[in-house]
Design an enzyme around this catalytic site. Structure first.
Site, mmCIF file in Angstrom:
data_model
loop_
_atom_site.group_PDB
_atom_site.id
_atom_site.type_symbol
_atom_site.label_atom_id
_atom_site.label_comp_id
_atom_site.label_asym_id
_atom_site.label_seq_id
_atom_site.Cartn_x
_atom_site.Cartn_y
_atom_site.Cartn_z
ATOM 1 N N HIS A 64 0.823 -1.207 0.000
ATOM 2 C CA HIS A 64 0.000 0.000 0.000
ATOM 3 C C HIS A 64 0.860 1.260 0.000
ATOM 4 O O HIS A 64 0.479 2.273 -0.591
ATOM 5 C CB HIS A 64 -0.940 0.001 1.210
ATOM 6 C CG HIS A 64 -2.149 -0.859 1.029
ATOM 7 N ND1 HIS A 64 -3.405 -0.487 1.455
ATOM 8 C CD2 HIS A 64 -2.301 -2.082 0.461
ATOM 9 C CE1 HIS A 64 -4.276 -1.441 1.160
ATOM 10 N NE2 HIS A 64 -3.625 -2.422 0.566
ATOM 11 N N ASP A 65 2.008 1.203 0.668
ATOM 12 C CA ASP A 65 2.904 2.356 0.666
ATOM 13 C C ASP A 65 3.486 2.589 -0.716
ATOM 14 O O ASP A 65 3.529 3.723 -1.202
ATOM 15 C CB ASP A 65 4.031 2.137 1.682
ATOM 16 C CG ASP A 65 5.018 3.291 1.710
ATOM 17 O OD1 ASP A 65 4.566 4.441 1.899
ATOM 18 O OD2 ASP A 65 6.222 3.063 1.542
ATOM 19 N N VAL A 68 1.636 4.493 -3.669
ATOM 20 C CA VAL A 68 1.392 5.934 -3.565
ATOM 21 C C VAL A 68 2.735 6.643 -3.378
ATOM 22 O O VAL A 68 3.374 6.489 -2.342
ATOM 23 C CB VAL A 68 0.462 6.263 -2.378
ATOM 24 C CG1 VAL A 68 0.131 7.759 -2.362
ATOM 25 C CG2 VAL A 68 -0.822 5.439 -2.443
ATOM 26 N N PRO A 161 -5.903 -0.496 -5.021
ATOM 27 C CA PRO A 161 -7.144 -1.188 -5.391
ATOM 28 C C PRO A 161 -8.086 -1.338 -4.196
ATOM 29 O O PRO A 161 -7.727 -1.960 -3.196
ATOM 30 C CB PRO A 161 -6.660 -2.563 -5.863
ATOM 31 C CG PRO A 161 -5.234 -2.357 -6.239
ATOM 32 C CD PRO A 161 -4.713 -1.312 -5.294
#
Length: 210
Positions: A64-65, A68, A161
């Site tokens: 997740h890091d 972005v 997502p």
């Protein structure tokens, strides 16, 4: 997590991170903090011994890091009165976990070599060690990342997502990171991003994992 294909997809993310700086190398801390790898590994192993699911959670946190602003630890930044981080973005809120383990690793590393190792590198090494601890393959991690001082709430909402993503959207989001459908299946299965997303991906693209 023990699936080598999952680790291969994780390596793809590491490769993405490597393109952001020409200074990354496996020996970046060889002089300034030679004990960083063993320190990170010991905390990760203890956390997974306490709760096996934590290994997948750390990999998800890394994933997740990286989606972005690159693998820059921006996801670790807390909200303040004047700053909006990424933790409360829809794909992260109630999904990512393991922040306390990264905090514990950071504290342990600071005792060994204060003010030297970035949180971005700690998270990257911890993700690798999680894969290895759970029976996956090992690999050398290139380090030397700088921690971000900014975050992107909108980027987290738009690039990661969500559990409601259809296959077309999932494919597009992964392609934007340079990842193929095969990588998407391996990574999603390996870290259990979201059960509904994982099942949808695997059902439609299961041939890619064979």
């Amino acid at each position: 997590m023990a699936n080598p294909a999952s680790a291969a997809a994780l390596l793809m993310l590491l490769a993405l991170a490597s393109t952001s700086s020409a200074q990354l190398s496996t020996g970046f801390y060889s002089s300034s903090c030679p004990g960083v790898y063993t320190t990170v590994k010991s905390v990760v192993q203890a956390a997974i011994a306490k709760e096996k699911r934590m290994g997948a959670s750390i990999v998800r946190l890394f994933f997740h890091d990286c989606f972005v602003q690159g693998c820059d630890a921006s996801l670790l930044l807390d909200d303040t009165a004047s700053f909006q981080g990424e933790k409360m973005a829809t794909p992260n809120n109630g999904s990512v976990r393991g922040f306390e383990v990264i905090d514990a690793i950071k504290s342990a590393v600071e005792k060994v070599c204060p003010g030297v190792v970035s949180c971005a590198d700690i998270l990257t090494i911890a993700a690798r060690d999680s894969v290895v601890t759970l029976g996956g393959p090992n690999w050398d991690v290139k380090v030397g990342r700088r921690d971000s001082t900014t975050a992107s709430f909108s980027g987290a909402n738009n690039n990661i997502p969500p559990p409601t993503s259809g296959l077309a959207n999932l494919t597009s989001l992964f392609a934007a990171q340079g990842l193929s459908q095969k990588d998407m299946v391996a990574l999603s299965d390996g870290i259990d991003i979201k059960p509904r997303v994982r099942d949808r991906i695997i059902y439609s693209f299961r041939d890619f994992t064979r």
